[in-house]
Design a protein around this motif. Structure first.
Motif, PDB file in Angstrom:
ATOM      1  N   GLU A  51      -2.944   6.434   8.596  1.00  0.00           N
ATOM      2  CA  GLU A  51      -2.063   5.345   8.187  1.00  0.00           C
ATOM      3  C   GLU A  51      -0.727   5.874   7.661  1.00  0.00           C
ATOM      4  O   GLU A  51       0.306   5.212   7.786  1.00  0.00           O
ATOM      5  N   THR A  52      -0.738   7.058   7.046  1.00  0.00           N
ATOM      6  CA  THR A  52       0.495   7.676   6.563  1.00  0.00           C
ATOM      7  C   THR A  52       1.422   7.961   7.741  1.00  0.00           C
ATOM      8  O   THR A  52       2.623   7.652   7.698  1.00  0.00           O
ATOM      9  N   ALA A  85       2.887   4.794   9.054  1.00  0.00           N
ATOM     10  CA  ALA A  85       3.948   4.283   8.173  1.00  0.00           C
ATOM     11  C   ALA A  85       5.243   5.064   8.381  1.00  0.00           C
ATOM     12  O   ALA A  85       6.342   4.483   8.346  1.00  0.00           O
ATOM     13  N   ILE A  86       5.135   6.360   8.624  1.00  0.00           N
ATOM     14  CA  ILE A  86       6.317   7.186   8.896  1.00  0.00           C
ATOM     15  C   ILE A  86       6.992   6.707  10.178  1.00  0.00           C
ATOM     16  O   ILE A  86       8.213   6.532  10.227  1.00  0.00           O
ATOM     17  N   VAL A 123      -1.893  14.032  -3.348  1.00  0.00           N
ATOM     18  CA  VAL A 123      -1.394  13.125  -2.316  1.00  0.00           C
ATOM     19  C   VAL A 123      -1.853  13.689  -0.976  1.00  0.00           C
ATOM     20  O   VAL A 123      -1.757  14.886  -0.732  1.00  0.00           O
ATOM     21  N   VAL A 125      -2.266  13.097   3.468  1.00  0.00           N
ATOM     22  CA  VAL A 125      -1.764  12.441   4.672  1.00  0.00           C
ATOM     23  C   VAL A 125      -2.964  12.019   5.509  1.00  0.00           C
ATOM     24  O   VAL A 125      -3.823  12.826   5.836  1.00  0.00           O
ATOM     25  N   ARG A 155      -6.404   3.449  -2.841  1.00  0.00           N
ATOM     26  CA  ARG A 155      -5.181   2.750  -2.453  1.00  0.00           C
ATOM     27  C   ARG A 155      -4.780   1.857  -3.623  1.00  0.00           C
ATOM     28  O   ARG A 155      -5.572   1.025  -4.064  1.00  0.00           O
ATOM     29  N   ARG A 202       9.469   9.077  -0.622  1.00  0.00           N
ATOM     30  CA  ARG A 202       8.573   8.288  -1.455  1.00  0.00           C
ATOM     31  C   ARG A 202       8.961   8.517  -2.898  1.00  0.00           C
ATOM     32  O   ARG A 202       9.409   9.584  -3.267  1.00  0.00           O
ATOM     33  N   GLN A 210       0.839  -1.192   0.000  1.00  0.00           N
ATOM     34  CA  GLN A 210       0.000   0.000   0.000  1.00  0.00           C
ATOM     35  C   GLN A 210       0.869   1.235   0.000  1.00  0.00           C
ATOM     36  O   GLN A 210       1.985   1.227   0.505  1.00  0.00           O
ATOM     37  N   ALA A 225       2.320   4.691   1.122  1.00  0.00           N
ATOM     38  CA  ALA A 225       2.472   5.403   2.383  1.00  0.00           C
ATOM     39  C   ALA A 225       1.677   6.697   2.327  1.00  0.00           C
ATOM     40  O   ALA A 225       1.250   7.219   3.343  1.00  0.00           O
ATOM     41  N   CYS A 226       1.498   7.234   1.135  1.00  0.00           N
ATOM     42  CA  CYS A 226       0.704   8.454   0.946  1.00  0.00           C
ATOM     43  C   CYS A 226      -0.418   8.138  -0.028  1.00  0.00           C
ATOM     44  O   CYS A 226      -0.215   8.166  -1.231  1.00  0.00           O
ATOM     45  N   PRO A 227      -1.597   7.796   0.457  1.00  0.00           N
ATOM     46  CA  PRO A 227      -2.711   7.501  -0.450  1.00  0.00           C
ATOM     47  C   PRO A 227      -3.082   8.714  -1.290  1.00  0.00           C
ATOM     48  O   PRO A 227      -2.688   9.827  -1.006  1.00  0.00           O
TER      49      PRO A 227
END
Length: 125
Positions: free
Chosen positions: A54-55, A58-59, A49, A51, A20, A71, A1, A3-5
């Motif tokens: 989930e972003t 992930a960070i 993009v 945040v 996604r 990214r 997935q 990191a930045c949807p």
């Protein structure tokens, strides 16, 4: 997935939709020339993009694992040749579509788009 949807704009419903992209897949976004040639059947899109929680998770995972916080994004723009006439094709060439998307040279369509977003070079007299 990712990191930045991405938020993709849906013209038909007038709202953004969170997307996604599954691992190993590629997102292809239709542009205005595809919209023109399909008489609007396929709409051009826009994206940004964003945040989301989930972003941020992930960070934090990347920091903990010592991985870089960057990214990779690759953009490819494709246009038909400037001297090609854009117009709805095949089953998309209805009377209504031809009124909305009249025949125009691809180069003029690109120039009009650049003018609209203020990226056209200044006119020389």
């Amino acid at each position: 997935q990712l990191a930045c949807p991405l938020d993709l704009g849906c013209h038909s419903v007038g709202k953004k939709v969170l997307v996604r992209v599954p691992k190993g897949c590629l997102l292809v976004q239709a542009g205005k020339q595809i919209q023109w040639m399909t008489g609007g059947h396929i709409s051009c899109g826009y994206h940004e993009v964003v945040v989301i929680p989930e972003t941020l998770d992930a960070i934090e995972r990347a920091k903990t694992e010592g991985r870089p916080l960057w990214r990779v994004s690759t953009t490819l723009f494709s246009h038909v040749a400037s001297d090609v006439v854009l117009e709805p094709q095949g089953p998309f060439a209805t009377e209504e579509a031809l009124r909305q998307f009249p025949p125009t040279f691809a180069g003029k369509q690109v120039q009009d788009e650049l003018d609209e977003i203020n990226l056209a070079p200044p006119q020389v007299n």
